[in-house]
Motif scaffolding. Structure first.
Motif, PDB file in Angstrom:
ATOM      1  N   ASP A 369      59.952  65.120  58.703  1.00 12.57           N
ATOM      2  CA  ASP A 369      61.370  65.145  59.076  1.00 12.57           C
ATOM      3  C   ASP A 369      61.568  65.918  60.379  1.00 12.57           C
ATOM      4  O   ASP A 369      62.393  65.552  61.218  1.00 12.57           O
ATOM      5  N   LYS A 370      60.789  66.984  60.559  1.00  8.38           N
ATOM      6  CA  LYS A 370      60.932  67.820  61.756  1.00  8.38           C
ATOM      7  C   LYS A 370      60.306  67.188  62.999  1.00  8.38           C
ATOM      8  O   LYS A 370      60.779  67.412  64.120  1.00  8.38           O
ATOM      9  N   ILE A 371      59.233  66.415  62.818  1.00 10.60           N
ATOM     10  CA  ILE A 371      58.526  65.862  63.986  1.00 10.60           C
ATOM     11  C   ILE A 371      58.814  64.374  64.164  1.00 10.60           C
ATOM     12  O   ILE A 371      58.135  63.695  64.942  1.00 10.60           O
ATOM     13  N   GLY A 403      55.887  53.524  52.837  1.00 10.11           N
ATOM     14  CA  GLY A 403      55.530  54.541  53.824  1.00 10.11           C
ATOM     15  C   GLY A 403      55.576  53.947  55.209  1.00 10.11           C
ATOM     16  O   GLY A 403      54.652  54.094  55.992  1.00 10.11           O
ATOM     17  N   CYS A 404      56.674  53.268  55.511  1.00 13.46           N
ATOM     18  CA  CYS A 404      56.760  52.458  56.734  1.00 13.46           C
ATOM     19  C   CYS A 404      56.909  53.278  58.002  1.00 13.46           C
ATOM     20  O   CYS A 404      56.779  52.754  59.107  1.00 13.46           O
ATOM     21  N   GLY A 405      57.227  54.579  57.876  1.00 14.03           N
ATOM     22  CA  GLY A 405      57.383  55.396  59.069  1.00 14.03           C
ATOM     23  C   GLY A 405      58.495  54.879  59.960  1.00 14.03           C
ATOM     24  O   GLY A 405      59.624  54.650  59.507  1.00 14.03           O
ATOM     25  N   ASN A 406      58.174  54.653  61.241  1.00 14.52           N
ATOM     26  CA  ASN A 406      59.178  54.144  62.180  1.00 14.52           C
ATOM     27  C   ASN A 406      59.302  52.627  62.151  1.00 14.52           C
ATOM     28  O   ASN A 406      59.990  52.049  62.991  1.00 14.52           O
ATOM     29  N   GLN A 425      63.532  61.050  56.239  1.00 15.63           N
ATOM     30  CA  GLN A 425      64.816  60.559  56.747  1.00 15.63           C
ATOM     31  C   GLN A 425      64.771  60.318  58.247  1.00 15.63           C
ATOM     32  O   GLN A 425      65.335  59.341  58.757  1.00 15.63           O
ATOM     33  N   GLY A 426      64.105  61.200  58.968  1.00 14.86           N
ATOM     34  CA  GLY A 426      64.047  61.069  60.418  1.00 14.86           C
ATOM     35  C   GLY A 426      63.360  59.795  60.866  1.00 14.86           C
ATOM     36  O   GLY A 426      63.799  59.133  61.823  1.00 14.86           O
ATOM     37  N   LEU A 427      62.283  59.416  60.179  1.00 13.94           N
ATOM     38  CA  LEU A 427      61.577  58.186  60.534  1.00 13.94           C
ATOM     39  C   LEU A 427      62.373  56.958  60.126  1.00 13.94           C
ATOM     40  O   LEU A 427      62.380  55.948  60.837  1.00 13.94           O
ATOM     41  N   LEU A 428      63.052  57.028  58.985  1.00 11.46           N
ATOM     42  CA  LEU A 428      63.894  55.902  58.569  1.00 11.46           C
ATOM     43  C   LEU A 428      65.025  55.670  59.566  1.00 11.46           C
ATOM     44  O   LEU A 428      65.429  54.525  59.814  1.00 11.46           O
ATOM     45  N   VAL A 438      65.331  48.998  55.702  1.00  7.38           N
ATOM     46  CA  VAL A 438      64.586  50.153  55.214  1.00  7.38           C
ATOM     47  C   VAL A 438      65.434  50.941  54.229  1.00  7.38           C
ATOM     48  O   VAL A 438      66.672  50.908  54.270  1.00  7.38           O
ATOM     49  N   PHE A 439      64.753  51.642  53.318  1.00  5.31           N
ATOM     50  CA  PHE A 439      65.447  52.515  52.379  1.00  5.31           C
ATOM     51  C   PHE A 439      64.545  53.691  52.046  1.00  5.31           C
ATOM     52  O   PHE A 439      63.343  53.665  52.297  1.00  5.31           O
TER      53      PHE A 439
END
Length: 614
Positions: A369-371, A403-406, A425-428, A438-439
């Motif tokens: 989430d941070k990176i 685990g789709c990431g971006n 959340q950040g990658l979603l 995405v979810f």
């Protein structure tokens, strides 16, 4: 007649010129040499080198046919080009005219292409053979005579026929005398001696070592392992189990030379073991360095002139002599000592079992989430074999990326209904900005109906789970959502970041080591100083980025690119070979259809079986 030959000569010259320019471009980008239109004392052999089997002897013979004198040959490990230094400009011109597009010293008689260059590459002279041997490593050449070699080989063949320890491994034939070395556990069972003891023909060896053996833990061995290596065979890097054998380990090489690699972290030393030589590994070399043989047909070795050349391997038989320890190891080298580490894995396993959820929350979910934005910038190009898997589905198939990431794989095949899920959340948010489906969910509990998905991928996700039970549960969840006949692809990070003697992209990105901008010692000191500043409340080791993994459960640093240059620690369980396949084998509802290694990752494809297993 002359009119017909002229165009052929012109075409041949154009072809040679084109290949010359292409090879020069590769060399220039590789080691920054500058070609010269005018003759210089320096010549580059553009398309033939150590990597494709050229020997210094063959190169000098070809140069001699041109009547030119060579003062130095520079051959670089792993390169398909090399360099020569000529005595005079006239010698250089003679060699160029006599060899360029003429000399057939390439593989299968391929013609060589040459060019004048203005200077030699900066890598010249940095031979891996110039490094000092590990402490305690000794090679005694001509330890046995040719007659004794024949006697030993005959004794082994005769005595070993009825040995209970005879057998065949994947890459070589092996026999055991005294006690069987159990390759599954890398140990011996002292309670089960073999009927065949070490052949008496070996007795002539021990008196020759009396002056050395006075400082050893033993004077005569009680266990012998015989390995037969055909050209192209090898053994992976390993250390002989500390608790199994005393110090030292002896290895006698018969029938052929070979090059053995010794490694400690990023340190690597190549050692040539001549035919009929004895290798002694004691102290640091025995306990703190791994040793292995690369699976190759040709070895790069020092030449008589001090440079490098190649030597074709022949069949080699090695006799490894050991003496059983019969108790715990008391060495002062804990890094690879099984006695020292025997308690640590149990403590670590118990710690991971009780802290798995909190560890994954702190060192996986919160970190990503941070990176998220910085991480997403580095994940933009789909891996070809993953994209190929997605292309294999019929149009309108439903595929889920867990685990789709971006979301970089969600657009690989626009004919699919591709859905992605992730915990971060950040990658979603990155995927949503792209308009992707995405979810948010946990890979251990995917809110998707059972048997409803045509295809599923999990790329670089399962290795973030802290226990074997949780890793198995993640794969089982993938199997649950697949319809009968549906297929899944899983990628996990491999502990071994080398395959067939080639570094993974992860290791190749270590510029400080690969480009030799700093020494290996300086690199380790710099990275260790940085890691000492990091918070680490778990018993897990912090991995040094872009180096070989020493443990399976590690914390891997991620440094942000902002002004603060903050470093975060991500948890990984890096997989041993066959570990991922063994997880899949525990699921009766699926069958493994393919497993492979791809750029530092272990990968499997499995299919849900058509029968109803509910």
């Amino acid at each position: 007649m002359h009119v017909e030959e002229k165009p052929q000569k012109v075409n041949k010259a154009k072809k040679a010129d084109k290949k010359q320019r292409r090879c020069l471009a590769i060399i220039k980008s590789d080691c920054d040499v500058t070609p010269s239109d005018e003759p210089t004392p320096y010549l580059a052999i553009l398309n033939v080198g150590l990597s494709n089997g050229l020997t210094e002897e063959n190169l000098l013979q070809a140069a001699a046919k041109s009547s030119g004198k060579v003062t130095e040959v520079i051959m670089l490990p792993g390169k398909s080009y090399c360099f020569v230094v000529c005595a005079t400009l006239e010698d250089s011109q003679l060699i160029y005219l006599g060899m360029h597009n003429v000399s057939t010293i390439g593989q299968q008689g391929a013609v060589a292409y040459l060019s004048y260059i203005k200077e030699l590459p900066a890598l010249a002279g940095k031979s891996p053979w110039n490094r000092p041997l590990p402490s305690g490593l000794v090679v005694i050449p001509d330890f046995v005579s040719e007659e004794e070699e024949s006697t030993l080989l005959a004794a082994i063949a005769a005595d070993g026929k009825t040995s209970a320890g005879s057998g065949t491994l994947k890459h070589r034939n092996v026999k055991h005398f005294g006690y069987e070395f159990l390759y599954g556990s890398n140990n011996v069972d002292p309670s089960k001696p073999l009927d065949q003891s070490i052949p008496s023909a070996c007795d002539v060896l021990w008196p020759r070592l009396e002056s050395s053996s006075s400082t050893w833990d033993w004077s005569t061995p009680d266990q012998l392992t015989v390995n037969e290596y055909e050209p192209g065979h090898g053994i992976p890097p390993h250390v002989d189990t500390h608790s199994a054998f005393l110090d030292p380990i002896l290895s006698l090489s018969l029938q052929s030379d070979v090059v053995m690699d010794f490694r400690r972290g990023e340190e690597q030393v190549q050692v040539r073991l001549p035919r009929r030589s004895l290798l002694i590994m004691s102290g640091e070399a025995r306990y703190d360095w791994t040793h292995g043989i690369r699976p190759k047909h040709i070895d790069v070795v020092p030449s008589a002139s001090g440079g490098l050349t190649t030597k074709v391997r022949g069949k080699r038989t090695s006799l490894t002599f050991r003496r059983l320890r019969r108790g715990p190891c008391d060495c002062s080298y804990p890094m690879l000592c099984d006695t020292r580490q025997s308690k640590a894995p149990q403590e670590l396993s118990a710690s991971l079992a009780t802290q798995a959820v909190s560890l994954e929350q702190q060192n996986v979910h919160e970190v990503y989430d941070k990176i998220a934005d910085h991480f997403s910038e580095t994940r933009h190009t789909p891996w070809p074999q993953v994209a190929g898997f997605l292309e294999s589905f019929d149009p309108q198939s439903v595929v889920l990326d867990i685990g789709c990431g971006n979301g970089k794989y969600l657009g690989c095949n626009p004919e699919l209904l591709a859905i992605g899920c992730d915990r971060a959340q950040g990658l979603l948010a990155v995927g949503r900005r792209k308009g992707q489906n995405v979810f948010r969910c946990d890979c251990l509990s995917v809110p998707v109906r059972s048997s409803s998905i045509d295809g599923c991928i999990s790329i670089a996700v399962v290795h973030h789970l802290a226990t074997g039970e949780r890793r198995l549960a993640a794969i089982k969840e993938m199997a649950r959502v697949l319809r009968p006949g549906g297929r899944a692809l899983v990628y996990v990070w491999a502990k071994d970041q080398r395959k067939n003697d080639k570094k993974s992209a992860y290791l190749r990105q270590n510029k400080a080591v690969n480009k030799e901008r700093t020494t290996e010692q300086q690199q380790r000191q710099k990275q260790h100083q940085e890691l000492e500043q990091l918070p680490n409340n778990t018993p897990l080791p912090v991995h040094t980025n872009r180096t070989e993994f020493q443990q399976q459960d590690v914390l891997v640093p991620w440094k942000t690119k902002d002004e603060q240059r903050t470093t975060y620690l991500r948890y990984y369980h890096v997989f041993e070979e066959q570990e991922l396949e063994n997880l899949v084998a525990q699921l009766p509802e699926v069958q493994l259809t393919k497993s492979y290694y791809d750029q530092g990752n272990h990968c499997v494809i499995f299919e849900k079986i058509l029968k109803n297993t509910s």
